[in-house]
Design an enzyme around this catalytic site. Structure first.
Site, PDB file in Angstrom:
ATOM      1  N   ASP A   1      -1.810  -0.214   4.492  1.00  0.00           N
ATOM      2  CA  ASP A   1      -2.613   0.845   4.798  1.00  0.00           C
ATOM      3  C   ASP A   1      -1.296   1.532   6.159  1.00  0.00           C
ATOM      4  OD1 ASP A   1      -3.882   2.673   3.911  1.00  0.00           O
ATOM      5  OD2 ASP A   1      -4.974   2.504   6.155  1.00  0.00           O
TER       6      ASP A   1
ATOM      7  N   HIS B   1      -9.014   0.283   2.798  1.00  0.00           N
ATOM      8  CA  HIS B   1     -10.020   0.146   4.109  1.00  0.00           C
ATOM      9  C   HIS B   1     -11.037  -0.819   4.384  1.00  0.00           C
ATOM     10  CE1 HIS B   1      -7.767   4.268   4.232  1.00  0.00           C
ATOM     11  NE2 HIS B   1      -7.851   4.388   3.110  1.00  0.00           N
TER      12      HIS B   1
ATOM     13  N   ASP C   1       1.596  -1.114  -0.129  1.00  0.00           N
ATOM     14  CA  ASP C   1      -0.047  -0.101   0.065  1.00  0.00           C
ATOM     15  C   ASP C   1       1.044   0.790  -0.036  1.00  0.00           C
ATOM     16  OD1 ASP C   1      -2.129   1.196   0.096  1.00  0.00           O
ATOM     17  OD2 ASP C   1      -2.991   0.972   1.761  1.00  0.00           O
ATOM     18  N   GLY C   2      -0.113   2.376  -0.224  1.00  0.00           N
ATOM     19  CA  GLY C   2       1.444   3.345  -0.904  1.00  0.00           C
ATOM     20  C   GLY C   2       0.320   4.530  -0.047  1.00  0.00           C
TER      21      GLY C   2
ATOM     22  N   ASP D   1      -4.308  -1.284  -3.201  1.00  0.00           N
ATOM     23  CA  ASP D   1      -5.525  -1.539  -3.582  1.00  0.00           C
ATOM     24  C   ASP D   1      -5.563  -0.441  -5.439  1.00  0.00           C
ATOM     25  OD1 ASP D   1      -4.277   0.892  -3.022  1.00  0.00           O
ATOM     26  OD2 ASP D   1      -5.575   1.221  -1.462  1.00  0.00           O
TER      27      ASP D   1
ATOM     28  N   GLU E   1       2.802   3.759  -4.374  1.00  0.00           N
ATOM     29  CA  GLU E   1       1.590   2.794  -4.725  1.00  0.00           C
ATOM     30  C   GLU E   1       3.088   1.569  -4.681  1.00  0.00           C
ATOM     31  OE1 GLU E   1      -0.983   1.490  -3.677  1.00  0.00           O
ATOM     32  OE2 GLU E   1      -2.040   3.191  -3.542  1.00  0.00           O
TER      33      GLU E   1
END
Ligand code: F6P
Length: 534
Positions: A136, A126, A11-12, A71, A49
């Protein structure tokens, strides 16, 4: 899951576009779980990301099967829908003839993905997926811990709505932990107890330094989440790695057994503790590591020691964790050796570890019904050993079991060492005793050296419980601000002693103890003459 299967979540996050950014990744391989993260100044969310995926794929050995969850639809679709092939064909231009943004990272990703078999999976941001959410969180933490970040840099209107520190679940305090010296069963159980104890009860993050003091000097460290210690209670070894040859005060990259050949890197260790914002350091180790820990406490580092060694030779605690597991392994081995001894009418010698203390030999020897137990504290004489073997034969017992501690030695002689250049390691007494028995009797004799088997495998339930109690106590001392202490077991109570006291001397078997007397009472010989040298 096959040995070459890796599951990755990435995740970024970015606090503005461009703004301070962060990335996080969780890499799972079997039951191993590794978390990594990083940050960058004035960057974009997309770069983060991509960076997350690049860094995570770098951790995977080439030729692996990888399932990478992200994501970022852009990232996943790029691979699943072949966009990157088109870009390449068009000289890294989009269909609108624009230069592809972040080309450097895309190229790195392409190279890394070609080295492995990667399946790209789009996940919901999320979500209720624990690992996805953890990524995250890591990315957000990375932004907030970025040195260049000032509160004014944070733009709460951004796509991730990032605010420091409210959104970030960074704990308010930080505790460091490392495992030093030889490994032993129960190390992971202590790490788990320290991490869970600190995280759940005291709003404290735990940073693990890899490979003992080496990681402290070289700043090889990472936050350990409670997720990362889930499922390790019963695992041998240490998830942090360990080393018994990296002294920060006499440090040589690559390690060294030779004294005074390295340089004093303690200042680097102190700087690294400072950089991580660590308030206290938990050192899980035996006498060598605790001595080093004590030197750091003299330099002002708040230290908490946890006594580890299969040898059980630390004076300030009744028992060290790892000892019970080693004794259990040795006892099981002696049970197995019995069958060959009995079937072949042989004298079987089992050499166990323990350095200059006879605890493992005494305990496993008694539990395994050893006929003769040789310990360093009671130097032996061959004629006494032979008398015992012959007496057994006369009584119809045509075999004998001898349990010899590696540090045991004949009266008036030195222990036996295996010399490798300048390095001296205990070992070889078993062979020596077996050879003497064959010379002095007509019986066949064989030696089995249990060696590092005693340090491996799953900890016993006793060690798991002791390790957990030690870990929790260390965290309680941290919370109470009581430093330069080593946790210990006294009777059935977990207590603590000043580190200075804990590192003094070696706890050895008392030849006059009730335990030795009990062994003698059931006919066990210690290879020495009772009432004379015994
Ligand atoms: O202290 C634990 C111990 O296993 C001793 O019993 C043994 O003498 C020594 O370590 C072996 O050390 P190494 O694994 O470095 O050979």
């Amino acid at each position: 899951m096959a040995a070459d299967d890796y599951i990755i979540y990435t995740d970024g996050a970015c606090s503005g576009n461009p703004g301070p950014g962060g990335w996080g990744a969780v890499i799972m391989h079997g039951s191993d779980l590794q978390e990594i993260s990083g940050s960058a100044d004035k960057t974009t969310n997309q770069r983060m990301e991509l960076q997350a995926a690049v860094e995570a794929l770098r951790m995977v050995p080439p030729g692996s099967n990888v399932r990478l969850h992200s994501d970022s639809a852009y990232l996943v679709n790029c691979f699943n829908q072949g966009w990157m092939n088109n870009w390449q064909r068009n000289g890294w231009q989009t269909s609108k003839k624009q230069p592809v943004e972040n080309r450097d990272l895309w190229q790195q990703l392409l190279e890394l993905s070609e080295k492995n078999k990667v399946e790209w999976v789009k996940v919901k941001g999320h979500s209720n997926d624990q690992l996805n959410d953890r990524c995250d969180q890591l990315a957000r933490e990375a932004i907030c811990s970025g040195e260049k970040l000032k509160s004014g840099d944070i733009n709460s209107e951004t796509e991730v709505g990032l605010q420091c520190p409210e959104i970030i679940s960074r704990k308010t305090r930080r505790l460091g932990v490392l495992t030093g010296g030889g490994d032993c069963p129960g190390l992971n159980a202590v790490i788990r107890a320290v991490v869970k104890g600190a995280t759940y009860n005291y709003d404290t993050d735990v940073v693990g330094f890899n490979n003992g003091f080496k990681g402290l000097v070289e700043n090889d460290a990472a936050l350990i989440s409670d997720l990362a210690v889930s499922g390790i209670l019963n695992r041998g070894g240490t998830i942090l790695g360990t080393s018994n040859r990296d002294n920060p005060f006499d440090f040589r990259p690559g390690g060294s057994d030779y004294k005074n050949t390295g340089e004093d890197r303690s200042a680097d260790a102190l700087a690294n503790l400072d950089q991580w914002g660590i308030e206290a350091l938990v050192v899980i180790g035996g006498d060598g590591s605790l001595l080093l820990a004590h030197r750091f406490s003299e330099l002002g580092v708040p230290i908490l020691g946890i006594p580890k060694t299969i040898d059980n030779d630390l004076p300030a605690t009744d028992v060290t964790f790892g000892f019970d597991s080693a004794v259990t392994t040795a006892t099981e081995a002696i049970d197995k050796i019995h069958t060959t001894a009995e079937s072949h009418h042989r004298v079987m010698v089992v050499e166990v570890m323990g350095r200059y203390a006879g605890w493992i030999a005494l305990q496993a020897g008694m539990a395994g019904g050893g006929d003769i137990i040789l310990i360093p504290e009671l130097p032996f004489e061959y004629p006494v050993i032979i008398d015992k073997i012959m007496e057994r034969r006369r009584r119809g017992k045509k075999f004998s079991i001898i349990v010899a501690a590696e540090g045991a030695h004949p009266a008036g002689e030195e222990p036996v060492y295996q010399e490798k250049g300048e390095i001296k390691r205990l070992g070889g007494i078993g062979d020596l005793v077996a050879g003497e028995i064959e010379k002095r009797t007509e019986m066949e004799s064989r030696a089995t050296v249990l060696g590092h088997l005693q340090r491996g495998g799953s900890p016993t339930s006793y060690d798991r419980v002791l390790a957990t109690r030690f870990g929790v106590k260390a965290v309680e001392l941290f919370q109470a601000g009581q430093y330069d202490q080593m946790v210990c077991l006294r009777g059935n109570q977990i207590e603590s002693v000043p580190l200075a006291e804990a590192v003094k001397g070696t706890k050895r078997v008392d030849p006059d103890s009730e335990q030795v007397k009990a062994a003698i009472a059931v006919g066990t010989s210690f290879g020495c003459r009772l009432g004379e040298n015994c």
